[in-house]
Design an enzyme around this catalytic site. Structure first.
Site, PDB file in Angstrom:
ATOM      1  N   ASP A   1      23.521  37.022 -48.769  1.00 49.71           N
ATOM      2  CA  ASP A   1      24.332  37.625 -49.815  1.00 49.71           C
ATOM      3  C   ASP A   1      25.672  38.108 -49.266  1.00 49.71           C
ATOM      4  OD1 ASP A   1      25.183  38.756 -52.168  1.00 49.71           O
ATOM      5  OD2 ASP A   1      24.010  40.585 -51.933  1.00 49.71           O
TER       6      ASP A   1
ATOM      7  N   ASP B   1      30.802  35.321 -53.667  1.00 53.27           N
ATOM      8  CA  ASP B   1      29.502  35.986 -53.596  1.00 53.27           C
ATOM      9  C   ASP B   1      28.376  34.959 -53.607  1.00 53.27           C
ATOM     10  OD1 ASP B   1      27.294  37.597 -53.772  1.00 53.27           O
ATOM     11  OD2 ASP B   1      27.750  38.401 -55.752  1.00 53.27           O
TER      12      ASP B   1
END
Length: 484
Positions: free
Chosen positions: A51, A260
């Site tokens: 992440d 992201d």
């Protein structure tokens, strides 16, 4: 099921041999890519989502309703549990946990095991997806957006690695998407590198600057639907001047634009999202294939009896170039990326087995924010140079045939035109400002208090007091001194 699993394993092995790299990222339909990790002594094995939209390594430390896999703190002889409560909130979901540290090892990476801070998640709300095969997050962003506790920010695993190796480390993501049109499992490769690591991908690197080292905030200059299936580069040269749409680029970056990997979709500000989706919807109607409005507007799945080969337009995402602030380059994203396979369902009837292939749109509204989720990265190799502050994009040898074109010139500074230089304080600056503000408030409050207590203080000095008695300005002491 066992036959399918064996076929999948054979496919992965052959792909690993083809690329000369070990595939170490896997993801289920609609979920980000996960990597295997060993934590503690003896090792306990888990899967963490990779992440770039968060910082803290966080791991489940309790049994959930749909999963019994979690970190058993009592079973690790090397665990240090500080007992300090920390918490974090994400776009979707929150968790509360305890700050701990232990040894972290990634079996697929050629880096040493290091002791690192991480969060033992003891309670969560809408954080873990239903029946998810992962147990936590590997946060790869900068410390200012990490989880916080009473003692400050939690050190990230990457910072612990930098400290252990005594040099800054970067990382690469090669996200390949599903193996085939009839499989929802996607795969990829995660690699940690330093600035001296020899380049293995000799395709041209296009770099965009990280505007603020919190999330990986970048300058998105435009998001467009390409008018034809051919590359935009065929109709444009690098020397051609093409001015940006000022309203569009300021809208895209009003709050923030981030890269992201922990998010699936490409998220756009609401107005732009509706414009892009309406254009795609109109193009799809020309194909005479029916898709209900719920697919485009409500994120519902559309299903067919066979896998689809999409002839929809490509998407173009323009990014500020790190080489000059009057240049940008373009990521060209094929429809196979944003028409996401989310399920292959089998059901038996009198004639045998019928398969349905279901898809969801890889675009959604970010309301006021722009998020380039992994849909915008599949088919590309993306390098995150944390210390130098840039993200490099290259075409990849796996996944969809995504393209990169440019760089293209503009006549003015894109940072100025698109208002990318904002008076947004870094977190450290904000903390310093808060400290000064608190100091000023304390001085003002003390001045008011002294003004109100001046008569009492005057009486104290007028009275002859024993040398051993200490003067106190507490309310109890003042009452006692004024008593007859």
């Amino acid at each position: 099921m066992s036959v399918i699993f064996i076929i999948f394993q054979i496919s992965v092995v052959s792909l690993s041999c083809s690329f000369g790299e070990e595939i170490n990222l896997y993801g289920d339909a609609g979920e980000a890519y996960a990597i295997e990790v060993n934590i503690g002594h003896p090792h306990q094995k888990f899967k963490l989502l990779v992440d770039t939209g968060s910082t803290t390594l966080a791991l489940a430390a309790y049994a959930r309703e749909d999963s019994s896999v979690y970190f058993h703190a009592d079973n690790s002889s090397s665990l240090y549990n500080s007992g300090t409560t920390i918490e974090a909130a994400y776009t979707q979901g929150t968790w509360t946990g305890l700050l701990a540290s232990d040894f972290i090892q990634f079996p697929s990476l050629s880096i040493p095991e290091v002791r690192s801070d991480f969060a033992l998640i003891t309670k969560s709300h809408e954080f873990f997806t239903k029946a998810s095969v992962w147990q936590g997050l590997l946060g790869l962003a900068y410390n200012p957006v990490g989880a916080w506790g009473k003692s400050g920010a939690v050190e990230s695993w990457l910072d612990a690695l930098d400290r252990n190796l005594n040099k800054p480390m970067s990382f690469q993501l090669k996200l390949c998407g599903p193996i085939s049109t009839s499989n929802t499992t996607h795969y990829g490769y995660f690699k940690v590198i330093d600035n001296q690591t020899p380049q293995s991908n000799y395709n041209k690197t296009f770099r965009t600057p990280v505007l603020r080292k919190r999330w990986y905030e970048v300058g998105v200059i435009g998001v467009r639907v390409l008018s034809s299936l051919t590359s935009e580069a065929k109709n444009k040269t690098a020397d051609e001047i093409r001015e940006p749409d000022k309203d569009m680029c300021t809208q895209l970056n009003t709050v923030k634009s981030i890269v992201d990997s922990g998010t699936t979709q490409i998220k756009l500000p609401d107005k732009l999202f509706r414009e892009v989706v309406d254009e795609l919807k109109n193009e799809f109607r020309k194909s005479q294939v029916l898709i209900l409005d719920e697919f485009w507007n409500r994120r519902e799945a559309a299903c067919w009896l066979e896998p689809q080969v999409w002839t929809l337009p490509w998407l173009a995402i323009d990014l500020l170039s790190a080489d000059a602030d009057n240049q940008y380059f373009t990521l060209e994203i094929p429809p196979q990326n944003y028409m996401l396979v989310v399920g292959v369902h089998n059901s038996s009837d009198t004639s045998g087995t019928v398969s349905t292939y279901c898809y969801k749109l890889g675009l959604e509204t970010g309301y006021t924010e722009t998020v380039l989720g992994y849909t915008a990265m599949e088919g590309l190799q993306v390098t995150f140079n944390r210390s130098a502050g840039w993200i490099g994009f290259q075409t990849s040898d796996c996944g969809a045939n995504a393209r990169i074109t440019g760089p293209y010139n503009t006549s003015t500074s894109l940072k100025t035109t698109c208002e990318l230089i904002k008076p947004v304080a870094e977190v450290a600056t904000s903390i310093q400002a808060a400290q000064w503000a608190l100091c000023a408030i304390s001085i003002i409050a003390a001045s008011v208090l002294l003004y109100l207590l001046a008569p009492c203080i005057k009486n104290l000095f007028l009275k002859k007091m024993p040398r051993s008695q200490q003067i106190s300005l507490s309310q109890a002491a003042l009452v006692e001194e004024d008593s007859p």
